[in-house]
Enzyme design. Structure first.
Site, PDB file in Angstrom:
ATOM      1  N   LYS A  77       0.851  -1.201   0.000  1.00  5.08           N
ATOM      2  CA  LYS A  77       0.000   0.000   0.000  1.00  5.08           C
ATOM      3  C   LYS A  77       0.880   1.243   0.000  1.00  5.08           C
ATOM      4  CE  LYS A  77      -3.900   1.899   2.702  1.00  5.08           C
ATOM      5  NZ  LYS A  77      -4.748   1.634   3.894  1.00  5.08           N
ATOM      6  N   SER A 151      -9.462   1.438   2.974  1.00  5.36           N
ATOM      7  CA  SER A 151      -8.667   2.281   2.107  1.00  5.36           C
ATOM      8  C   SER A 151      -7.625   1.493   1.315  1.00  5.36           C
ATOM      9  CB  SER A 151      -7.945   3.361   2.935  1.00  5.36           C
ATOM     10  OG  SER A 151      -7.065   2.776   3.879  1.00  5.36           O
ATOM     11  N   SER A 175      -9.727  -0.813   7.192  1.00  4.50           N
ATOM     12  CA  SER A 175      -9.152  -0.748   5.841  1.00  4.50           C
ATOM     13  C   SER A 175      -8.456  -2.030   5.411  1.00  4.50           C
ATOM     14  CB  SER A 175      -8.152   0.404   5.758  1.00  4.50           C
ATOM     15  OG  SER A 175      -8.792   1.640   5.954  1.00  4.50           O
TER      16      SER A 175
END
Length: 610
Positions: A77, A151, A175
């Site tokens: 990420k 996210s 997330s």
């Protein structure tokens, strides 16, 4: 031929049959090029980067059994630092180039894993839906009109699409779990502090976790166990204190008016099927009062914790708010209305709610909740971005506020066999291993495959906790026994294996302006010397990653040939930093060079006494 989903056992079989990391990265490059959703990555690794990483692994560790994640591709990420890639947090104006890997990335790379790129996310990890990025909205691998969840949107899609074996996300409000549910994969949210957050752009720093997406609980657990470990550089890192769970499990489930699915009967049906599977497996099902958990969940965005999001990027926000996603800007900007009094009031309210849940935890060993109560199309989410995002977090937001561990698993598909649902097991802090054992059983009982491959087999057991072993490392200078930096090796669990010499074609130089003084070792083909005195230490794999991430330029890790002909990773120096005037090869080693004045004085004293 690689299967659709690149789980660890498939990669292990591929390598056992003669496949190579070079062949693997070529397959990954082809898959990434063919995958239609171009919003998955912000910065994909180039073909040159991937092939260089594969070659380096094959040269430094030719035996696939030598490292626990040898040749395993993973994505990261883009709020987690990876050296050689920019970190953007999905905000181009915020971007920077890190000089070192985040601690967890360093550990995974040291274990043999290969980074395939940096993935998309809701900007500054603020959102659970995956649509708040200037790089586009990654989509569900099952229907491109639907959200991927966030996210950690790109990280989840990369695994579910078969572009990598596992990925790193972060999880503050869910997330690392919501995108797992919406893409039919596993999302592991460890106990707070179990994985270091050094090198991670904070969202809410006191609540942030690095999370793991994988095809199975077993794969995710292996990765988590390699990545975890106390990190003194992270003030929120914690030493693990494992908590066991009873074999005869009591599982808390939703009841009455707290069962909210926002009209999505299909997700409710899959939740009920998961409860039935748990009961058929011997668990005692206990209806719970979810109200205090829900009230805590509401605090994360409706209370003073939003101010912690502003604290993470306050300087940037002050000068660049106009360059942020409008929804993210409005959420973080809401912190302006919060005071120190509000912060303390929020803490008091959270403590009171936590006390209310103690009665529940006395009656159950874990919770079984829907991961998300529903899902939305991208258009629906963009039409009401705040309200519908809050729906997604109804059953996830409380977990980090209450310092709990959680594992999200697939729960099957709707009646049209089109969209997936997920459930999450939630347990006490540091119950990670025990929770994983049951999550693997329940995932196998429910079925549904992994990612876009609905037919792949799901294993009901975990591999035994891997002996991640140790990595040998040659030290040449300040890390030798009794020297100023040796304590760094000892603190990381290092043990001395042997003292020996290098092959004869190495030269040693004293590096200028280093504190404490350090040498530079270089190989000089054709030089016929006697070798340099060195020590070989063993470091745990996790310790090796942390150690390597702190090595300052111009030093680095490369292969050193010893006088017995073996090659071991160790300290080498870049050629440009070598000053011929500083050569100390004639002393035979750094210790002899450092002690040269003492030795000369001792000889003079002996001569005088005669």
């Amino acid at each position: 031929m690689l299967p659709t989903i690149l789980d660890l056992s498939a990669l292990s079989q591929f390598y056992a049959q003669g496949g190579t990391p070079l062949a693997m990265v070529d397959a990954v490059l082809a898959r990434c090029d063919a995958w239609p959703d171009k919003a998955v990555f912000i910065t994909p690794a180039s073909a040159g980067q991937l092939r260089a990483a594969a070659r380096q692994l094959m040269e430094s560790h030719p035996d696939p059994a030598s490292l626990p994640l040898w040749g395993i591709p993973f994505a990261v990420k883009d709020n987690i630092d990876v050296a050689g890639f920019p970190t953007t947090a999905a905000c181009p104006a915020f971007a920077y180039s890190p000089s070192a890997d985040a601690a967890v990335v360093a550990r995974l790379r040291a274990a043999g894993a290969i980074v395939i790129g940096k993935t998309n996310l809701d900007q500054f990890a603020t959102g659970l839906n995956g649509t708040r990025s200037p790089h586009g909205a990654p989509r569900s691998v099952f229907d491109a009109s639907y959200i991927s969840g966030g996210s950690s949107s790109g990280s989840a899609v990369a695994v579910a699409a078969g572009l990598c074996s596992f990925s790193l996300g972060t999880d503050t409000a869910g997330s690392g779990r919501v995108p797992a549910a919406l893409n039919n994969i596993v999302g592991i949210k460890p106990t707070l502090g179990l994985l270091s957050t050094s090198g991670v752009v904070p969202a809410c720093r006191t609540l942030d976790c690095v999370s793991i997406f994988a095809a199975s609980v077993g794969d995710g657990t292996v990765v988590r166990q390699v990545a975890e470990g106390f990190d003194a550089a992270d003030p929120f890192s914690r030493r693990a204190e494992p908590v066991a769970l009873p074999r005869q499990r009591r599982i808390g489930v939703l009841a009455g008016s707290e069962r909210e699915f926002y009209g999505n009967a299909e997700v409710e049906r899959r939740y009920d099927a998961a409860i039935a599977a748990a009961q058929q497996g011997g668990a005692t099902i206990v209806p719970i009062d979810y109200a205090p958990f829900r009230a805590a969940a509401d605090l994360l965005y409706g209370g003073p914790w939003v101010a912690e999001r502003l604290a993470a990027i306050a300087d940037f926000f002050a000068g660049h708010a106009a360059e942020m996603d409008a929804t993210v800007r409005s959420i973080i900007g809401g912190a302006d209305g919060q005071s120190a009094v509000d912060a303390f009031a929020g803490r008091y309210r959270l403590a009171a709610l936590r006390r209310e849940t103690e009665a529940t935890w006395a009656a159950v060993d874990m919770l079984l909740l829907p991961t998300t109560p529903t899902t939305y199309t991208v258009a629906e989410m963009q039409a009401e971005p705040i309200l519908r995002n809050s729906h997604l977090g109804r059953y996830t937001n409380f977990v980090n506020l209450f310092d709990l561990a959680a594992i999200a698993i697939p729960a099957g598909f709707d009646s049209a066999d089109r969209l997936p649902a997920g459930v999450t097991l939630v347990g006490p802090a540091f119950s990670d291993d025990a929770l994983a054992a049951y999550a693997a059983e329940l995932h196998a009982a429910i079925g549904g495959g992994a990612g876009r491959d609905k037919s792949t087999a799901v294993k009901s057991t975990l591999p035994s906790r891997p002996d991640t072993g140790s990595v040998p490392i040659v030290v040449v200078g300040a890390h030798l026994s009794g020297m100023p930096l040796n304590g760094e090796l000892v603190d990381l669990g290092g043990t001395l294996l042997k003292r020996c010499r290098t092959a004869g074609d190495y030269r040693l130089f004293a590096l200028p302006n280093t504190a404490p003084p350090k040498p530079g070792l270089v190989r000089a083909p054709g030089y016929a010397g006697a070798g340099i005195d060195v020590e070989v230490w063993h470091l745990p794999v996790a310790g090796f990653g942390s150690f390597v991430s702190r090595i300052p330029a111009p030093l680095g890790i490369g292969k050193i040939t010893l006088d017995d002909g073996t090659s071991v990773s160790g300290f080498l120096c870049e050629q440009h930093a070598i000053d011929p005037a500083g050569e100390v090869t004639r002393f035979g080693g750094w210790r002899a060079y450092v002690n040269r004045d003492t030795a000369a004085a001792d000889r003079a004293t002996v001569a005088t006494s005669r």
